[in-house]
Motif scaffolding. Structure first.
Motif, PDB file in Angstrom:
ATOM      1  N   ILE A 182       0.986  -1.142  -0.039  1.00 35.49           N
ATOM      2  CA  ILE A 182       0.138   0.002  -0.058  1.00 35.49           C
ATOM      3  C   ILE A 182       0.892   1.252  -0.099  1.00 35.49           C
ATOM      4  O   ILE A 182       0.560   2.290  -0.520  1.00 35.49           O
ATOM      5  CB  ILE A 182      -1.069   0.200   1.253  1.00 35.49           C
ATOM      6  N   HIS A 183       1.884   1.515   0.724  1.00 37.12           N
ATOM      7  CA  HIS A 183       2.989   2.441   0.983  1.00 37.12           C
ATOM      8  C   HIS A 183       3.549   2.572  -0.467  1.00 37.12           C
ATOM      9  O   HIS A 183       3.840   3.745  -0.819  1.00 37.12           O
ATOM     10  CB  HIS A 183       3.986   2.287   1.895  1.00 37.12           C
ATOM     11  N   PHE A 184       4.009   1.534  -1.214  1.00 40.17           N
ATOM     12  CA  PHE A 184       4.565   1.619  -2.563  1.00 40.17           C
ATOM     13  C   PHE A 184       3.504   2.344  -3.456  1.00 40.17           C
ATOM     14  O   PHE A 184       3.911   3.262  -4.282  1.00 40.17           O
ATOM     15  CB  PHE A 184       4.962   0.441  -2.976  1.00 40.17           C
ATOM     16  N   THR A 185       2.364   1.836  -3.526  1.00 41.04           N
ATOM     17  CA  THR A 185       1.335   2.410  -4.382  1.00 41.04           C
ATOM     18  C   THR A 185       1.151   3.884  -4.146  1.00 41.04           C
ATOM     19  O   THR A 185       0.976   4.673  -5.019  1.00 41.04           O
ATOM     20  CB  THR A 185      -0.114   1.479  -4.484  1.00 41.04           C
ATOM     21  N   ILE A 186       0.815   4.365  -2.977  1.00 40.10           N
ATOM     22  CA  ILE A 186       0.515   5.695  -2.685  1.00 40.10           C
ATOM     23  C   ILE A 186       1.782   6.366  -2.911  1.00 40.10           C
ATOM     24  O   ILE A 186       1.609   7.447  -3.583  1.00 40.10           O
ATOM     25  CB  ILE A 186       0.263   5.738  -1.205  1.00 40.10           C
ATOM     26  N   SER A 187       2.893   5.868  -2.812  1.00 36.08           N
ATOM     27  CA  SER A 187       4.241   6.951  -3.026  1.00 36.08           C
ATOM     28  C   SER A 187       4.198   7.154  -4.625  1.00 36.08           C
ATOM     29  O   SER A 187       4.479   8.302  -5.080  1.00 36.08           O
ATOM     30  CB  SER A 187       5.409   6.010  -2.699  1.00 36.08           C
ATOM     31  N   HIS A 188       4.063   6.005  -5.351  1.00 34.59           N
ATOM     32  CA  HIS A 188       4.632   6.236  -6.723  1.00 34.59           C
ATOM     33  C   HIS A 188       3.216   6.301  -7.677  1.00 34.59           C
ATOM     34  O   HIS A 188       3.311   6.586  -8.714  1.00 34.59           O
ATOM     35  CB  HIS A 188       5.334   4.800  -7.217  1.00 34.59           C
ATOM     36  N   GLY A 189       2.022   6.009  -7.215  1.00 34.79           N
ATOM     37  CA  GLY A 189       0.773   5.676  -7.932  1.00 34.79           C
ATOM     38  C   GLY A 189       0.846   4.960  -9.049  1.00 34.79           C
ATOM     39  O   GLY A 189       1.565   4.094  -8.947  1.00 34.79           O
ATOM     40  N   LEU A 206       9.423   6.209 -12.929  1.00 32.28           N
ATOM     41  CA  LEU A 206       9.687   4.771 -13.603  1.00 32.28           C
ATOM     42  C   LEU A 206       9.363   3.715 -12.690  1.00 32.28           C
ATOM     43  O   LEU A 206       9.157   2.551 -13.044  1.00 32.28           O
ATOM     44  CB  LEU A 206      11.334   4.991 -14.157  1.00 32.28           C
ATOM     45  N   ASP A 207       9.354   3.854 -11.477  1.00 31.18           N
ATOM     46  CA  ASP A 207       9.066   3.100 -10.309  1.00 31.18           C
ATOM     47  C   ASP A 207       7.420   2.599 -10.284  1.00 31.18           C
ATOM     48  O   ASP A 207       7.146   1.549  -9.816  1.00 31.18           O
ATOM     49  CB  ASP A 207       9.586   3.446  -8.976  1.00 31.18           C
ATOM     50  N   ALA A 208       6.636   3.574 -10.760  1.00 29.53           N
ATOM     51  CA  ALA A 208       5.261   3.382 -10.595  1.00 29.53           C
ATOM     52  C   ALA A 208       4.811   2.278 -11.405  1.00 29.53           C
ATOM     53  O   ALA A 208       5.261   1.572 -12.400  1.00 29.53           O
ATOM     54  CB  ALA A 208       4.572   4.579 -11.361  1.00 29.53           C
ATOM     55  N   HIS A 209       3.526   1.593 -10.697  1.00 27.30           N
ATOM     56  CA  HIS A 209       3.071   0.173 -11.374  1.00 27.30           C
ATOM     57  C   HIS A 209       2.482   0.493 -12.445  1.00 27.30           C
ATOM     58  O   HIS A 209       2.030   1.861 -12.703  1.00 27.30           O
ATOM     59  CB  HIS A 209       1.692  -0.055 -10.383  1.00 27.30           C
ATOM     60  N   TYR A 210       2.528  -0.255 -13.501  1.00 27.32           N
ATOM     61  CA  TYR A 210       2.108   0.261 -14.789  1.00 27.32           C
ATOM     62  C   TYR A 210       1.252  -0.985 -15.489  1.00 27.32           C
ATOM     63  O   TYR A 210       1.996  -2.087 -15.959  1.00 27.32           O
ATOM     64  CB  TYR A 210       3.165   0.677 -15.915  1.00 27.32           C
ATOM     65  N   SER A 211      -0.041  -1.223 -15.528  1.00 27.32           N
ATOM     66  CA  SER A 211      -0.515  -2.148 -15.843  1.00 27.32           C
ATOM     67  C   SER A 211      -1.112  -1.753 -17.427  1.00 27.32           C
ATOM     68  O   SER A 211      -1.451  -0.533 -17.682  1.00 27.32           O
ATOM     69  CB  SER A 211      -1.809  -2.599 -15.109  1.00 27.32           C
ATOM     70  N   TRP A 255       2.403  10.133  -4.987  1.00 25.19           N
ATOM     71  CA  TRP A 255       2.031  11.189  -4.052  1.00 25.19           C
ATOM     72  C   TRP A 255       3.500  11.598  -3.058  1.00 25.19           C
ATOM     73  O   TRP A 255       3.315  12.613  -2.445  1.00 25.19           O
ATOM     74  CB  TRP A 255       1.133  10.697  -2.985  1.00 25.19           C
ATOM     75  N   SER A 256       4.351  10.855  -3.617  1.00 23.55           N
ATOM     76  CA  SER A 256       5.808  10.947  -2.669  1.00 23.55           C
ATOM     77  C   SER A 256       6.410  12.117  -3.326  1.00 23.55           C
ATOM     78  O   SER A 256       6.713  12.164  -4.337  1.00 23.55           O
ATOM     79  CB  SER A 256       6.567   9.720  -2.658  1.00 23.55           C
ATOM     80  N   ALA A 257       6.666  13.209  -2.496  1.00 28.02           N
ATOM     81  CA  ALA A 257       7.271  14.130  -2.994  1.00 28.02           C
ATOM     82  C   ALA A 257       9.062  13.906  -3.416  1.00 28.02           C
ATOM     83  O   ALA A 257       9.539  14.511  -4.178  1.00 28.02           O
ATOM     84  CB  ALA A 257       7.482  15.468  -1.945  1.00 28.02           C
ATOM     85  N   ASP A 258       9.466  12.630  -2.949  1.00 23.26           N
ATOM     86  CA  ASP A 258      10.957  12.045  -2.917  1.00 23.26           C
ATOM     87  C   ASP A 258      10.790  11.666  -4.422  1.00 23.26           C
ATOM     88  O   ASP A 258      11.815  11.520  -5.278  1.00 23.26           O
ATOM     89  CB  ASP A 258      10.848  11.438  -1.995  1.00 23.26           C
ATOM     90  N   ALA A 259       9.690  10.941  -4.540  1.00 20.24           N
ATOM     91  CA  ALA A 259       9.667   9.905  -5.589  1.00 20.24           C
ATOM     92  C   ALA A 259       9.254  10.611  -7.099  1.00 20.24           C
ATOM     93  O   ALA A 259       9.858  10.260  -8.158  1.00 20.24           O
ATOM     94  CB  ALA A 259       8.752   8.572  -5.584  1.00 20.24           C
TER      95      ALA A 259
END
Lengths: 304, 473
Positions: free
Chosen positions: A163-170, A177-182, A275-279
């Motif tokens: 959940i944390h990963f999804t929120i961070s990267h969308g 580039l790390d974002a989930h991409y279906s 959502w992550s300002a870092d990512a």
């Protein structure tokens, strides 16, 4: 009381016109003069002085562009701002801790204070930034494909780290580039109408819904040839690819024949911002906020 | 009014009152009540009461920050506020009862304004002397002696006022701790402000405003006038016996009143009770004591000024036998007031003893009403708030009773029990799941009952609520 002997002295004074009256008489009824105590008058003057002093010291008189500020510089808005700052300072330790500990360790038993802070803060952040799509109760909107976060079905995984990963990267972000991409193929033009109709009935079959058995059995081959690569042979989906489980009772866009057929023909491309300002430069939330929201969403009943 | 007349004065300066010292049965009663009420007020916060190490050890404490009211063995939580409401209603009815039976007995004996003013009068008398000495001092020039006496009096008043304001704040925090904080300047500013305000009101109201508060500031005299009737026992003058008043040895043409003004001289509000019932009269009964003393000296029976009903005066004047005082007191109004007062009192007492040390409120989460799980089962969520009002941490089991085959799960807890610390509230998210295709899953509403049980004491409490199933077409 005509008998003079029995007339009360006070009454006699009244008969003699002795008590202080205003001189007003109505039908023989006289109005006594009961003067107000003088201290009462001074109290009135006191309140007038108070009012003048107050309007000089505090914001008071409305002008065109706001009220007179007052000599003391009192401002309720600044009070709120300083209160918020004070609470943020009080919570500074918790905010630091929440970014340092392992997410899975934030539980009511192991770190109750941190857990409470994450739940409360996460709920507030969720209401501000997430509820627009997922709803204030986190139940999502099926018609628009915003997932329900309360159930036990997850496209990309329901552990707190997922959940944390999804929120961070969308989801489906070009700039991260790390974002989930279906990516599902739109089968309009690839499959014939008959093939599409049969695979729809097949999907209805494996999810335990009413279906046309003849079409469904024909659809199995279509499914295995075209869909199983992502949704797997048994249709249970693949979280690595974000391919939904087609055999359960939960539908992202609806499980009716029309909804499934639309999905097969046109595909669906749901997106979620990072959502992550870092990512990502588009990210708006701090790590502490994202972790709080993750704990909050994980606690809503579907967390794995 | 003709134009040549002098315009009338619209404001009047306060007439100073210098009540004379008096002794007698009602004065003694007032001393006793003053001792008891002031004693209760100043001493109560210092009474200790052991509730264990985690809870305050003050017998009477209004813990505003934690929203608890401690009264010896009783602890009131915010959800039990009806006890406070009930007590306020009882206080109101009690005042109605006492006023209709005994007139302004509250004003005369136990109103803080009366008690503190009485205390300040005592100080004044002790420093400046009795009525005549004080009158002379009032009229005297401001020389050293007058200044010394005035300053001494004000300092003593101020000390009493500070102690009064100081005692008030001890009801809201641990008294010994707060006292140390107050002295070392570490107490919260609200404590100092409260003490300051109450010191000022006590000093000004008791020392300078006195009867002005009763006459002009207090609404109670106006309300009470409407509650008194001709059967109400109140302080009154036996007009038929006293008039015509007059001084002199030859009493043949005169009544019992020798017009000595003793009743006027002792009156703390500066009225003449012989003028009849007056708004200013607080029925302190000191004029009765003063007059009884004079009557004894002139060899007449006591009670020229006395507690009596207004009908008694007319009765006695007509020569009819007096009505027994209890007949005045026990009449329909007072009986109804007593009945209402006791009903609420008994109700609250019963509630106090039957209430449980644990409590639960269930707030069904209706956003959304239900959640479909992947196997097709239907889940409802409930915010269950468990209150552990005992003095021990304990595990609480949450169960449900229903004909439907519901499953129950607690968020973040492996089993169906959760530990709640003593004297605190725990919010637990509870899931109730109806199996796929079950009747409850497809029905709009299914009622069931939540039980919560304190596993160490086996105290139980329940709440009824509703399960919402999937709307089927």
């Amino acid at each position: 009381m005509s008998d003079h002997k029995n007339t009360h002295p006070e009454e006699q004074k009244l008969l003699d016109g002795d008590p202080d009256t205003t001189g007003h008489v109505w039908d023989g009824i006289k109005e006594f003069n009961n003067p107000l105590p003088r201290w009462w008058l001074w109290t009135l003057y006191g309140t007038i002085v108070w009012a003048v002093v107050y309007t000089v010291l505090y914001p008071a008189w409305p002008l065109v562009n706001g009220a007179t500020p007052g000599l003391l510089g009192f401002s309720t808005r600044e009070n709120v701002a300083s209160d918020i700052l004070r609470f943020e300072e009080m919570n500074a330790d918790l905010r630091t801790q929440i970014t340092e500990v392992e997410l899975a360790a934030i539980t009511p038993d192991r770190s109750p204070d941190l857990y409470n802070y994450a739940i409360q803060g996460g709920a507030a952040t969720f209401a501000t930034w997430c509820s627009q799509c997922h709803g204030s109760g986190a139940a999502g909107v099926q018609a628009s494909g915003y997932p329900n976060l309360l159930d036990d079905d997850w496209l990309w995984g329901g552990t707190i780290d997922d959940i944390h990963f999804t929120i961070s990267h969308g989801i489906r972000n070009e700039d991260d580039l790390d974002a989930h991409y279906s990516e599902m193929t739109a089968f309009e033009g690839i499959l014939s109408d008959e093939e599409i109709a049969s695979v729809v009935q097949y999907v209805r079959n494996i999810s335990g819904q009413e279906h046309d058995a003849e079409l469904a059995s024909a659809g199995e081959t279509v499914f295995l040839d075209n869909c199983a690569a992502c949704h797997l042979d048994d249709g249970t989906g693949d979280r690595f690819l974000g391919a939904p489980n087609l055999t359960d009772a939960i539908w992202l866009y609806g499980g009716s024949e029309e909804a499934i057929e639309y999905t097969v023909r046109n595909s669906r491309f749901g997106i979620m911002p990072p959502w992550s300002a870092d990512a990502s430069p588009a990210g708006r939330l701090s790590e502490a906020e994202i972790r709080s929201v993750a704990v909050y969403v994980h606690s809503l009943g579907g967390g794995e | 009014m003709s134009a040549t007349e002098e315009p009338q004065k619209l404001y009047a300066a306060r007439e100073p009152v210098f009540p004379k010292r008096v002794s007698g049965r009602f004065r003694n009663l007032k001393w006793l009540i003053m001792l008891v009420t002031l004693g209760i007020y100043y001493v109560t916060p210092w009474i200790r009461w052991d509730r264990g190490p985690e809870l305050p050890s003050q017998a009477v404490l209004l813990d505003l920050a934690n929203r608890r009211f401690f009264f010896f063995w009783i602890e009131i939580w915010p959800h039990e506020f009806y006890f406070v409401a009930g007590l306020l209603i009882m206080a109101g009815l009690g005042l109605f009862l006492f006023t209709s039976a005994l007139g302004r007995v509250w004003c005369g004996y136990s109103c803080p304004q009366t008690v503190w003013t009485d205390l300040f009068f005592t100080v004044e008398r002790w420093i400046e002397g009795d009525r005549n000495a004080r009158l002379r001092l009032w009229n005297a020039r401001w020389d050293l002696r007058k200044m010394r006496l005035r300053v001494t009096k004000w300092v003593v008043w101020l000390l009493i006022a500070v102690a009064t304001g100081g005692a008030w704040v001890f009801y809201f925090a641990d008294a010994p701790t707060l006292l140390v904080q107050l002295v070392t300047g570490q107490a919260a500013s609200v404590a100092y402000v409260t003490i300051g305000i109450l010191t000022a009101t006590t000093f000004v109201f008791g020392g300078f405003m006195r009867e002005q508060i009763c006459i002009y500031a207090c609404p109670w005299p106006r309300i009470q006038a409407a509650m008194m009737d001709e059967d109400t026992i109140t302080v009154a003058y036996r007009d038929w016996r006293g008039e015509p008043r007059g001084r002199g040895k030859d009493r043949t043409a005169l009544g019992d009143c020798i017009d000595c003004n003793a009743c006027v001289n002792v009156c703390p509000v500066g009225i003449d009770i012989r003028d009849g019932q007056q708004l200013e009269c607080i029925t302190c009964a000191l004029c009765i004591d003063a007059c009884d003393d004079i009557m004894a000296k002139v060899g007449k029976p006591r009670g020229l000024i006395d507690y009596m009903a207004l009908t008694d005066e007319a009765h006695e004047r007509a020569g009819k036998p007096t009505v027994n005082v209890w007949k005045h007191i026990f009449r329909l109004r007072t009986i109804i007031y007593t009945a209402l007062w006791s009903t609420i009192g008994i109700g609250l007492t019963v509630l106090l003893f039957v209430r449980s040390d644990i409590d639960m409120t269930v707030a069904p989460v209706r956003n959304p009403q239900y959640v479909v799980l992947s196997d097709g089962s239907i889940r409802n969520t409930y915010d269950v708030r468990i209150r552990n009002m005992t003095h021990d941490e304990s595990a609480f089991a949450i169960t449900l009773v229903s004909d439907a085959p519901f499953d129950l799960e607690l968020e973040g807890q492996p089993g169906n029990s959760v530990s709640v610390p003593l004297n605190s509230t725990h919010l637990q998210r509870v899931y109730v799941i109806a199996p796929p295709e079950s009747e409850a899953a497809g029905r709009e509403r299914t009622d069931f009952r939540f039980w919560v049980e304190d596993l160490s004491t086996n105290t139980r409490s329940y709440t009824d609520t509703t399960f919402f199933g999937r709307e089927t077409e």
